[in-house]
Design an enzyme around this catalytic site. Sequence first.
Site, PDB file in Angstrom:
ATOM      1  N   ASP A 220       0.838  -1.195   0.000  1.00 46.45           N
ATOM      2  CA  ASP A 220       0.000   0.000   0.000  1.00 46.45           C
ATOM      3  C   ASP A 220       0.873   1.246   0.000  1.00 46.45           C
ATOM      4  O   ASP A 220       1.843   1.339   0.755  1.00 46.45           O
ATOM      5  CB  ASP A 220      -0.908  -0.006   1.232  1.00 46.45           C
ATOM      6  N   GLU A 261       0.399  -1.533  -5.193  1.00 44.32           N
ATOM      7  CA  GLU A 261      -0.895  -0.875  -5.407  1.00 44.32           C
ATOM      8  C   GLU A 261      -0.664   0.553  -5.869  1.00 44.32           C
ATOM      9  O   GLU A 261      -0.042   1.350  -5.162  1.00 44.32           O
ATOM     10  CB  GLU A 261      -1.708  -0.890  -4.106  1.00 44.32           C
TER      11      GLU A 261
END
Length: 501
Positions: A220, A261
């Site tokens: 992330d 991501e």
Amino acid sequence: MAEKTYTDNGPMLNAYPDSVGGRLSEMVKFLKSDAAKDTFQSFYILPSLYHSDLDRGFSVIDYDINEELATEQDLRDLQSIPINLKLDIILNHASVQSPQFQDLLKKGKASEYADFFIDWNEFWKGHGTMTPEGYIQPDADLIRDMFFRKPGLPILMVQMPDGSEVPYWNTFYQEVWEEGGKRKYLGQMDLNVNSPKVWDFYKATLEKLAGYGARIVRLDAFAYAPKAVGRKNFLNEPETWDLLDRIKGIAEPLGLTLLPEIHDAYEKKIYRKVADKGYFTYDFFLPGLLIDAIDRADPSRLLLWANELYQNNIKTVNMLGCHDGIPVLDLKGLLTDAEIQALIDRITSRGGMIKNLHGQKNVYYQVNATYYSALGEDDAALALARAIQLFMPGKPQIWYLDLFAGKNDYEAVKRAGEAGHKEINRTNLSAKDVEAALQKPVVKEQLDLLRFRNTCPAFGFGSAFSCSSEGSRLTMKWEKDGHSATLTADLAAKKYSISEK
């Protein structure tokens, strides 16, 4: 742990640990039930699985299991089904409640974690002007192209033990208030990737996630982590790729596959850079492309995208809905600006809510809605979308609320207040809600599709794929070792059939 004997890219459930029944154990019960038998290979559990305090999990205090929602026994039970895990590590930031930041607040510059976070003034020293408020305002030419996720400079003024105020880099959320004469904080504080202690932390965290049963680790906010004066400080090159390679060197011996991501417009081809460097990448293009294709009964753009994925051996995790909104900026270059706006207008007319980046639609936006509501709460459209998703190249990720044909939750948005739009698609379901949903034909149909996709030997990253279209008709076929699976769909009629050999 018993090993899965099916394909290497079988379906993956996606949910919070408390999405069903308030605890992860209730979702485990569902996955062990006859209704869910053989439907999922993997489970992406969102990071409220850990101790966290903001952004429903993405402000991590530590990576120990949050016992209010889950136990390590739950994770062992998943492995026994067997279902492997996808879990998050947040590379860019940690909570102000983390042990490292709390030690900094307590000891100031004497803390062993003094360089674990980014002292804004030290970073910009010699490159700006000190303000009366105590932070350096960088020279305009050095931040002109910098990517900002919120209004103003990305800093949090932190009170040190000696009473001094020190600004620390804070890209994302923050809250500050007074309580009992003391300043209190919530926030996601950026980590200093140049600190050896940060790398010790990354290594220990990846080891912990592997111990939980993770096989895929989602990275992330990785593109924000490397920072340099005068740069965009989002996907700095080559520093971002150097960071990923170093993380990969830690992850691979632990049996972990990395999934970076990142959101960006198709036309910028960042997804290709990620894939060309040997990583899985998210297919953030499919959700919007598929709604557009069904709405206009035109599979031509979808066909081009499917062929690009297969012909370039781009390994993806794809999805319909997820814990965030339906991406629309990502479609720039696949659809025209007018087509993207028309798509947004259709989804919002069905109750969706627009997500902008501090008011700038041209910078970053998504539409928040359940996928079922985004399709007009049409059972045939949802079943068709799921069937096409499962035949697209990639590993299909299934948002729990889509599986149960969840509708937009406007009451949840009201309860969440300002900036609570994401709660429209995060409804926690009771065991009774799930029991009732399992009686719906569209839910049973999706479960049958998932069972087929998970057990049919024609699928896999090494399988042969072909697809074609004529008018509103779409044909997709997978073949491997004498097995084949063919989807024939008519987007105008919202009907499909599947044949297997």
